[in-house]
Design a protein around this motif. Structure first.
Motif, mmCIF file in Angstrom:
data_model
loop_
_atom_site.group_PDB
_atom_site.id
_atom_site.type_symbol
_atom_site.label_atom_id
_atom_site.label_comp_id
_atom_site.label_asym_id
_atom_site.label_seq_id
_atom_site.Cartn_x
_atom_site.Cartn_y
_atom_site.Cartn_z
ATOM 1 N N ASN A 44 0.822 -1.210 0.000
ATOM 2 C CA ASN A 44 0.000 0.000 0.000
ATOM 3 C C ASN A 44 0.858 1.263 0.000
ATOM 4 O O ASN A 44 0.523 2.245 -0.678
ATOM 5 C CB ASN A 44 -0.952 0.010 1.195
ATOM 6 C CG ASN A 44 -2.062 -1.000 1.053
ATOM 7 O OD1 ASN A 44 -2.447 -1.373 -0.051
ATOM 8 N ND2 ASN A 44 -2.578 -1.473 2.174
ATOM 9 N N LYS A 47 2.123 1.667 -3.563
ATOM 10 C CA LYS A 47 1.046 2.129 -4.448
ATOM 11 C C LYS A 47 0.789 3.617 -4.253
ATOM 12 O O LYS A 47 0.605 4.351 -5.229
ATOM 13 C CB LYS A 47 -0.232 1.335 -4.190
ATOM 14 C CG LYS A 47 -0.183 -0.074 -4.713
ATOM 15 C CD LYS A 47 -1.455 -0.829 -4.332
ATOM 16 C CE LYS A 47 -1.345 -2.290 -4.686
ATOM 17 N NZ LYS A 47 -2.521 -3.052 -4.236
ATOM 18 N N ASP A 48 0.766 4.058 -3.002
ATOM 19 C CA ASP A 48 0.553 5.477 -2.718
ATOM 20 C C ASP A 48 1.662 6.332 -3.314
ATOM 21 O O ASP A 48 1.410 7.381 -3.903
ATOM 22 C CB ASP A 48 0.461 5.730 -1.214
ATOM 23 C CG ASP A 48 -0.799 5.172 -0.581
ATOM 24 O OD1 ASP A 48 -1.741 4.808 -1.320
ATOM 25 O OD2 ASP A 48 -0.840 5.086 0.666
ATOM 26 N N SER A 51 1.320 6.438 -7.095
ATOM 27 C CA SER A 51 0.195 7.314 -7.456
ATOM 28 C C SER A 51 0.581 8.780 -7.347
ATOM 29 O O SER A 51 0.234 9.589 -8.225
ATOM 30 C CB SER A 51 -1.012 7.035 -6.558
ATOM 31 O OG SER A 51 -1.521 5.755 -6.799
ATOM 32 N N ARG A 52 1.310 9.133 -6.273
ATOM 33 C CA ARG A 52 1.765 10.531 -6.122
ATOM 34 C C ARG A 52 2.701 10.915 -7.266
ATOM 35 O O ARG A 52 2.593 12.010 -7.825
ATOM 36 C CB ARG A 52 2.466 10.722 -4.784
ATOM 37 C CG ARG A 52 1.527 10.887 -3.604
ATOM 38 C CD ARG A 52 2.251 11.347 -2.344
ATOM 39 N NE ARG A 52 3.282 10.419 -1.900
ATOM 40 C CZ ARG A 52 3.081 9.363 -1.133
ATOM 41 N NH1 ARG A 52 1.860 9.094 -0.705
ATOM 42 N NH2 ARG A 52 4.073 8.578 -0.769
ATOM 43 N N VAL A 54 2.890 9.579 -10.312
ATOM 44 C CA VAL A 54 2.135 9.649 -11.562
ATOM 45 C C VAL A 54 1.358 10.957 -11.628
ATOM 46 O O VAL A 54 1.345 11.631 -12.660
ATOM 47 C CB VAL A 54 1.183 8.429 -11.692
ATOM 48 C CG1 VAL A 54 0.168 8.628 -12.803
ATOM 49 C CG2 VAL A 54 1.989 7.153 -11.918
ATOM 50 N N GLU A 55 0.736 11.342 -10.525
ATOM 51 C CA GLU A 55 -0.010 12.594 -10.496
ATOM 52 C C GLU A 55 0.932 13.787 -10.666
ATOM 53 O O GLU A 55 0.655 14.714 -11.427
ATOM 54 C CB GLU A 55 -0.778 12.711 -9.188
ATOM 55 C CG GLU A 55 -1.670 13.931 -9.135
ATOM 56 C CD GLU A 55 -2.518 13.991 -7.878
ATOM 57 O OE1 GLU A 55 -2.851 15.118 -7.475
ATOM 58 O OE2 GLU A 55 -2.825 12.925 -7.314
ATOM 59 N N ASP A 61 -2.592 7.045 -19.170
ATOM 60 C CA ASP A 61 -2.517 5.645 -19.621
ATOM 61 C C ASP A 61 -1.777 5.551 -20.948
ATOM 62 O O ASP A 61 -1.004 4.622 -21.180
ATOM 63 C CB ASP A 61 -3.915 5.046 -19.756
ATOM 64 C CG ASP A 61 -4.566 4.761 -18.412
ATOM 65 O OD1 ASP A 61 -3.849 4.693 -17.393
ATOM 66 O OD2 ASP A 61 -5.802 4.597 -18.385
#
Length: 78
Positions: A44, A47-48, A51-52, A54-55, A61
């Motif tokens: 987790n 993943k967090d 995600s940060r 990627v943002e 995609d």
């Protein structure tokens, strides 16, 4: 995920706590459950962090598809 931990030769409070926990004569099922909990926690966290990133980078995609096929993928966003 950058841990920032440097090996100093001393155990951290968390390491000592885990050693004490694992010294309680746990059976193989309990040990497996603890390992799964730890893996889930770190999964987790990863993943967090992804995600940060990627943002922050603004990846889409389509960008990821291009990363898989292009040898010299580069993106200039943000």
């Amino acid at each position: 995920m950058v841990s920032g931990n440097e090996h100093t030769g001393k155990l951290t409070d968390l390491q000592i706590s885990l050693l004490r926990l694992l010294d309680q004569g746990l059976d193989s099922q309990q040990t497996l459950e603890i390992r799964r909990l730890l893996m889930s926690y770190f999964s987790n966290q990863l993943k967090d962090e992804v995600s940060r990133a990627v943002e922050e980078k603004g990846y889409t995609d389509d960008d990821f598809r291009r990363m898989l096929v292009e040898d010299n993928f580069s993106i200039t966003r943000k």
